[in-house]
Design a protein around this motif. Structure first.
Motif, PDB file in Angstrom:
ATOM      1  N   GLU A  23       0.832  -1.212   0.000  1.00 58.16           N
ATOM      2  CA  GLU A  23       0.000   0.000   0.000  1.00 58.16           C
ATOM      3  C   GLU A  23       0.865   1.260   0.000  1.00 58.16           C
ATOM      4  O   GLU A  23       0.455   2.304  -0.524  1.00 58.16           O
ATOM      5  CB  GLU A  23      -0.915  -0.005   1.218  1.00 58.16           C
ATOM      6  CG  GLU A  23      -2.011  -1.056   1.150  1.00 58.16           C
ATOM      7  CD  GLU A  23      -2.687  -1.310   2.487  1.00 58.16           C
ATOM      8  OE1 GLU A  23      -3.781  -1.891   2.493  1.00 58.16           O
ATOM      9  OE2 GLU A  23      -2.114  -0.929   3.546  1.00 58.16           O
ATOM     10  N   ARG A  62      -8.408  -5.236   1.384  1.00 57.71           N
ATOM     11  CA  ARG A  62      -7.228  -4.385   1.203  1.00 57.71           C
ATOM     12  C   ARG A  62      -6.414  -4.833   0.001  1.00 57.71           C
ATOM     13  O   ARG A  62      -5.917  -4.010  -0.777  1.00 57.71           O
ATOM     14  CB  ARG A  62      -6.370  -4.409   2.461  1.00 57.71           C
ATOM     15  CG  ARG A  62      -6.935  -3.630   3.626  1.00 57.71           C
ATOM     16  CD  ARG A  62      -6.097  -3.843   4.871  1.00 57.71           C
ATOM     17  NE  ARG A  62      -4.708  -3.404   4.680  1.00 57.71           N
ATOM     18  CZ  ARG A  62      -3.720  -3.695   5.529  1.00 57.71           C
ATOM     19  NH1 ARG A  62      -3.966  -4.437   6.596  1.00 57.71           N
ATOM     20  NH2 ARG A  62      -2.500  -3.248   5.299  1.00 57.71           N
ATOM     21  N   GLN A  77      -7.473  -6.379  -2.634  1.00 63.55           N
ATOM     22  CA  GLN A  77      -8.199  -6.036  -3.860  1.00 63.55           C
ATOM     23  C   GLN A  77      -8.042  -4.562  -4.208  1.00 63.55           C
ATOM     24  O   GLN A  77      -7.851  -4.197  -5.371  1.00 63.55           O
ATOM     25  CB  GLN A  77      -9.672  -6.381  -3.703  1.00 63.55           C
ATOM     26  CG  GLN A  77      -9.975  -7.876  -3.774  1.00 63.55           C
ATOM     27  CD  GLN A  77     -11.460  -8.130  -3.790  1.00 63.55           C
ATOM     28  OE1 GLN A  77     -12.208  -7.611  -2.951  1.00 63.55           O
ATOM     29  NE2 GLN A  77     -11.919  -8.927  -4.749  1.00 63.55           N
ATOM     30  N   ARG A  78      -8.129  -3.709  -3.185  1.00 59.18           N
ATOM     31  CA  ARG A  78      -7.972  -2.270  -3.435  1.00 59.18           C
ATOM     32  C   ARG A  78      -6.558  -1.958  -3.901  1.00 59.18           C
ATOM     33  O   ARG A  78      -6.354  -1.120  -4.781  1.00 59.18           O
ATOM     34  CB  ARG A  78      -8.316  -1.481  -2.174  1.00 59.18           C
ATOM     35  CG  ARG A  78      -9.807  -1.478  -1.852  1.00 59.18           C
ATOM     36  CD  ARG A  78     -10.148  -0.483  -0.756  1.00 59.18           C
ATOM     37  NE  ARG A  78      -9.575  -0.880   0.535  1.00 59.18           N
ATOM     38  CZ  ARG A  78     -10.168  -1.696   1.396  1.00 59.18           C
ATOM     39  NH1 ARG A  78     -11.346  -2.229   1.098  1.00 59.18           N
ATOM     40  NH2 ARG A  78      -9.599  -1.985   2.549  1.00 59.18           N
TER      41      ARG A  78
END
Length: 278
Positions: A45, A267, A269-270
């Motif tokens: 992320e 998370r 997938q995002r």
């Protein structure tokens, strides 16, 4: 590209004992493994695109045949040991390159992965995420660095010299002399960190020491150096492209549920959707 190589064994231990400080009524069955997945996802992320994780699929290695006192799985809590294999499968389901080491150790996996990644001219930097002093031998200038997640310290070659008093290439010589309690070999009695660094600064590698310096302890020192020298010749992957994260597989949702952390799947997938936008 920047390649991130993660010590999965260290991370599992870190999360296991970190959770224990707060958990009441026993250790969560997969709490530490879920914590490692959270850490890896957070790195993704925050922008990590190429990464891999090495683990000790089996705690013992060829080094146990060389030195009877070398570390084993004895004393490792069953609740912790039980999370190694599920973590490896869950990381693979997340789409992350994972290397479960059997005859070798996770440190050997990280050292071999470092060699392969650093040989790729497209790689700008290799970050080895572990505080283990063994891995300091893999540091090269500012391009291959060691990262201590606890302190957020980034250790380049100058940092290795400042911490140990020797260049990265002499870390095995240094550890042979002073020992490594975590790995179970004692070094040579009467030689501390300062004197070890002084001897190495004067003579170089152990093999170059005059015979009278170590005397009848030379063979023992060379054995300890063999224990401390990481293997770099394991063919874990072809090139840095193999480490690019492309999103979770269809199996990851089930693992997130099994780890009682269903939000991990969302998370992931995002994060994958962000890759598509880029």
């Amino acid at each position: 590209m920047i390649v991130h190589l993660i010590d999965g064994t260290y991370e599992l231990f870190r999360h296991f004992y970190g959770l224990r400080r707060f958990a009441k009524g026993g250790d969560p069955p997969f709490g530490a493994a879920a914590g490692v997945l959270n850490t890896v996802l957070q790195m993704i992320e925050e922008g990590a695109t190429h990464l891999g994780v090495a683990t000790d699929h089996v705690i013992e290695s060829f080094r146990n045949d060389l030195w009877a006192g070398y570390k084993t799985g004895d004393g490792v809590e069953p609740a912790l040991l039980a999370q190694f294999h599920p973590l490896e499968e869950a990381l693979a389901a997340l789409g992350v390159a994972v290397w479960p080491m059997v005859e070798l150790e996770a440190d050997d996996g990280l050292a071999s992965a470092t060699r392969i990644a650093a040989a790729d001219p497209r790689v700008q930097k290799v970050s080895i995420w572990t505080p283990d002093k063994d891995l300091a031998q893999c540091v090269e200038g500012d391009r291959v660095v060691q990262v201590d997640r606890r302190t957020r310290e980034i250790r380049n070659a100058a940092g290795v010299r400042a911490k140990f008093g020797v260049d990265p290439e002499h870390i095995p010589d240094f550890l042979a002399l002073v020992g490594d309690a975590a790995d179970g070999y004692p070094g040579l009695a009467g030689i501390g960190r300062v004197s070890a660094a002084r001897l190495i600064g004067k003579y170089g590698a152990l093999e170059s020491f005059p015979p009278e310096v170590l005397g009848d302890r030379r063979d023992l020192a060379l054995l300890f150096k063999k224990l401390a020298t990481l293997k770099t010749d394991v063919a874990l992957f072809a090139d840095a492209d193999s480490l690019r994260w492309r999103g979770p597989t269809g199996r990851f949702e089930a693992w997130a549920e099994r780890f009682s952390s269903p939000r991990l799947f969302g998370r992931s997938q995002r994060a994958a959707a962000g890759l598509e936008r880029d």
